[in-house]
Design a protein around this motif. Structure first.
Motif, PDB file in Angstrom:
ATOM      1  N   VAL A 131       8.694  -4.977   9.485  1.00  0.00           N
ATOM      2  CA  VAL A 131       8.558  -5.486   8.056  1.00  0.00           C
ATOM      3  C   VAL A 131       7.155  -5.678   7.773  1.00  0.00           C
ATOM      4  O   VAL A 131       6.833  -5.194   6.880  1.00  0.00           O
ATOM      5  N   ASP A 132       6.529  -6.308   8.719  1.00  0.00           N
ATOM      6  CA  ASP A 132       4.963  -6.635   8.286  1.00  0.00           C
ATOM      7  C   ASP A 132       4.227  -5.334   8.123  1.00  0.00           C
ATOM      8  O   ASP A 132       3.234  -5.132   7.197  1.00  0.00           O
ATOM      9  N   VAL A 133       4.351  -4.298   9.084  1.00  0.00           N
ATOM     10  CA  VAL A 133       3.626  -2.904   9.215  1.00  0.00           C
ATOM     11  C   VAL A 133       4.218  -2.294   7.991  1.00  0.00           C
ATOM     12  O   VAL A 133       3.263  -1.692   7.239  1.00  0.00           O
ATOM     13  N   LYS A 134       5.454  -2.294   7.574  1.00  0.00           N
ATOM     14  CA  LYS A 134       5.910  -1.590   6.338  1.00  0.00           C
ATOM     15  C   LYS A 134       5.169  -1.986   4.980  1.00  0.00           C
ATOM     16  O   LYS A 134       4.702  -1.497   4.267  1.00  0.00           O
ATOM     17  N   ALA A 135       5.126  -3.485   4.846  1.00  0.00           N
ATOM     18  CA  ALA A 135       4.380  -4.076   3.975  1.00  0.00           C
ATOM     19  C   ALA A 135       3.023  -3.890   3.821  1.00  0.00           C
ATOM     20  O   ALA A 135       2.402  -3.516   2.847  1.00  0.00           O
ATOM     21  N   LYS A 136       2.271  -3.830   5.074  1.00  0.00           N
ATOM     22  CA  LYS A 136       0.659  -3.335   4.757  1.00  0.00           C
ATOM     23  C   LYS A 136       0.853  -1.918   4.380  1.00  0.00           C
ATOM     24  O   LYS A 136      -0.204  -1.833   3.663  1.00  0.00           O
ATOM     25  N   LEU A 137       1.276  -0.946   4.927  1.00  0.00           N
ATOM     26  CA  LEU A 137       1.565   0.383   4.368  1.00  0.00           C
ATOM     27  C   LEU A 137       1.864   0.647   2.796  1.00  0.00           C
ATOM     28  O   LEU A 137       0.981   1.233   2.209  1.00  0.00           O
ATOM     29  N   HIS A 138       2.716  -0.161   2.621  1.00  0.00           N
ATOM     30  CA  HIS A 138       2.700  -0.296   1.194  1.00  0.00           C
ATOM     31  C   HIS A 138       1.746  -0.849   0.250  1.00  0.00           C
ATOM     32  O   HIS A 138       1.434  -0.264  -0.700  1.00  0.00           O
ATOM     33  N   ALA A 139       1.030  -1.963   0.723  1.00  0.00           N
ATOM     34  CA  ALA A 139      -0.166  -2.563   0.094  1.00  0.00           C
ATOM     35  C   ALA A 139      -1.177  -1.612   0.131  1.00  0.00           C
ATOM     36  O   ALA A 139      -1.990  -1.448  -0.850  1.00  0.00           O
ATOM     37  N   ILE A 140      -1.359  -0.901   1.411  1.00  0.00           N
ATOM     38  CA  ILE A 140      -2.748   0.168   1.325  1.00  0.00           C
ATOM     39  C   ILE A 140      -2.483   1.106   0.350  1.00  0.00           C
ATOM     40  O   ILE A 140      -3.419   1.655  -0.147  1.00  0.00           O
ATOM     41  N   SER A 141      -1.249   1.709   0.451  1.00  0.00           N
ATOM     42  CA  SER A 141      -0.905   2.688  -0.681  1.00  0.00           C
ATOM     43  C   SER A 141      -1.144   2.304  -2.173  1.00  0.00           C
ATOM     44  O   SER A 141      -1.915   3.154  -2.968  1.00  0.00           O
ATOM     45  N   LEU A 142      -0.879   1.117  -2.571  1.00  0.00           N
ATOM     46  CA  LEU A 142      -0.982   0.540  -3.929  1.00  0.00           C
ATOM     47  C   LEU A 142      -2.447   0.512  -4.263  1.00  0.00           C
ATOM     48  O   LEU A 142      -3.010   0.882  -5.075  1.00  0.00           O
ATOM     49  N   ALA A 173      -4.367   3.813  -4.044  1.00  0.00           N
ATOM     50  CA  ALA A 173      -3.749   4.759  -4.920  1.00  0.00           C
ATOM     51  C   ALA A 173      -3.352   6.175  -4.449  1.00  0.00           C
ATOM     52  O   ALA A 173      -3.723   7.190  -4.802  1.00  0.00           O
ATOM     53  N   ARG A 174      -2.862   5.995  -3.105  1.00  0.00           N
ATOM     54  CA  ARG A 174      -2.566   7.394  -2.234  1.00  0.00           C
ATOM     55  C   ARG A 174      -0.994   7.191  -1.539  1.00  0.00           C
ATOM     56  O   ARG A 174      -0.620   6.157  -1.287  1.00  0.00           O
ATOM     57  N   PRO A 175      -0.482   7.985  -1.686  1.00  0.00           N
ATOM     58  CA  PRO A 175       0.865   8.201  -1.083  1.00  0.00           C
ATOM     59  C   PRO A 175       1.037   7.571   0.365  1.00  0.00           C
ATOM     60  O   PRO A 175       0.089   7.932   1.096  1.00  0.00           O
ATOM     61  N   GLN A 176       2.045   7.184   0.674  1.00  0.00           N
ATOM     62  CA  GLN A 176       2.221   6.497   1.985  1.00  0.00           C
ATOM     63  C   GLN A 176       2.180   7.586   3.209  1.00  0.00           C
ATOM     64  O   GLN A 176       1.532   7.658   4.241  1.00  0.00           O
ATOM     65  N   TRP A 177       2.739   8.909   2.873  1.00  0.00           N
ATOM     66  CA  TRP A 177       2.855  10.033   3.414  1.00  0.00           C
ATOM     67  C   TRP A 177       1.315  10.618   4.149  1.00  0.00           C
ATOM     68  O   TRP A 177       0.817  10.768   5.234  1.00  0.00           O
ATOM     69  N   ARG A 178       0.426  10.512   2.921  1.00  0.00           N
ATOM     70  CA  ARG A 178      -0.818  10.792   3.106  1.00  0.00           C
ATOM     71  C   ARG A 178      -1.799   9.790   3.980  1.00  0.00           C
ATOM     72  O   ARG A 178      -2.589  10.053   4.750  1.00  0.00           O
ATOM     73  N   LEU A 179      -1.438   8.504   3.888  1.00  0.00           N
ATOM     74  CA  LEU A 179      -2.198   7.545   4.807  1.00  0.00           C
ATOM     75  C   LEU A 179      -1.623   7.715   6.220  1.00  0.00           C
ATOM     76  O   LEU A 179      -2.377   7.593   7.023  1.00  0.00           O
TER      77      LEU A 179
END
Length: 97
Positions: free
Chosen positions: A37-48, A51-57
């Motif tokens: 969950v914490d990794v998913k939250a970090k991915l989401h935060a970095i995406s926001l 302003a880049r989609p998660q797949w691109r990150l």
């Protein structure tokens, strides 16, 4: 009398957002993964924030990881990625005897 040059109109809608020109994300194969969950939250935060989609990150992270690997591993990955996509050879078990 003023002469207005006709404006060029682009296509209606959102432009293709693939990794390369003309590619569409919807044409990419999908991947489903489980992560903490914490990794998913970090991915989401970095995406926001970026302003880049998660797949691109994730794509960028894989590229960065690969660049940090030894050249021999990078070559092996290139060979595996670029080999013909036929059926995988069957694994044969040796008879114990």
């Amino acid at each position: 009398m003023s002469s207005h040059a006709p404006k060029e109109r682009g296509r209606i809608g959102r432009p293709p957002a693939g990794a390369r020109d003309g590619e569409k994300v919807r044409d990419y194969p999908q991947l489903s993964i489980r992560m903490p969950v914490d990794v998913k939250a970090k991915l989401h935060a970095i995406s926001l924030i970026s302003a880049r989609p998660q797949w691109r990150l994730i794509t960028d992270a894989i590229d960065c990881y690969l660049k940090a690997r030894p050249e021999s591993e990078q070559k092996m990955v290139d060979e595996l990625v670029n080999r013909p996509r036929g059926r995988a050879p069957k694994h044969r078990r040796r008879k114990s005897g």
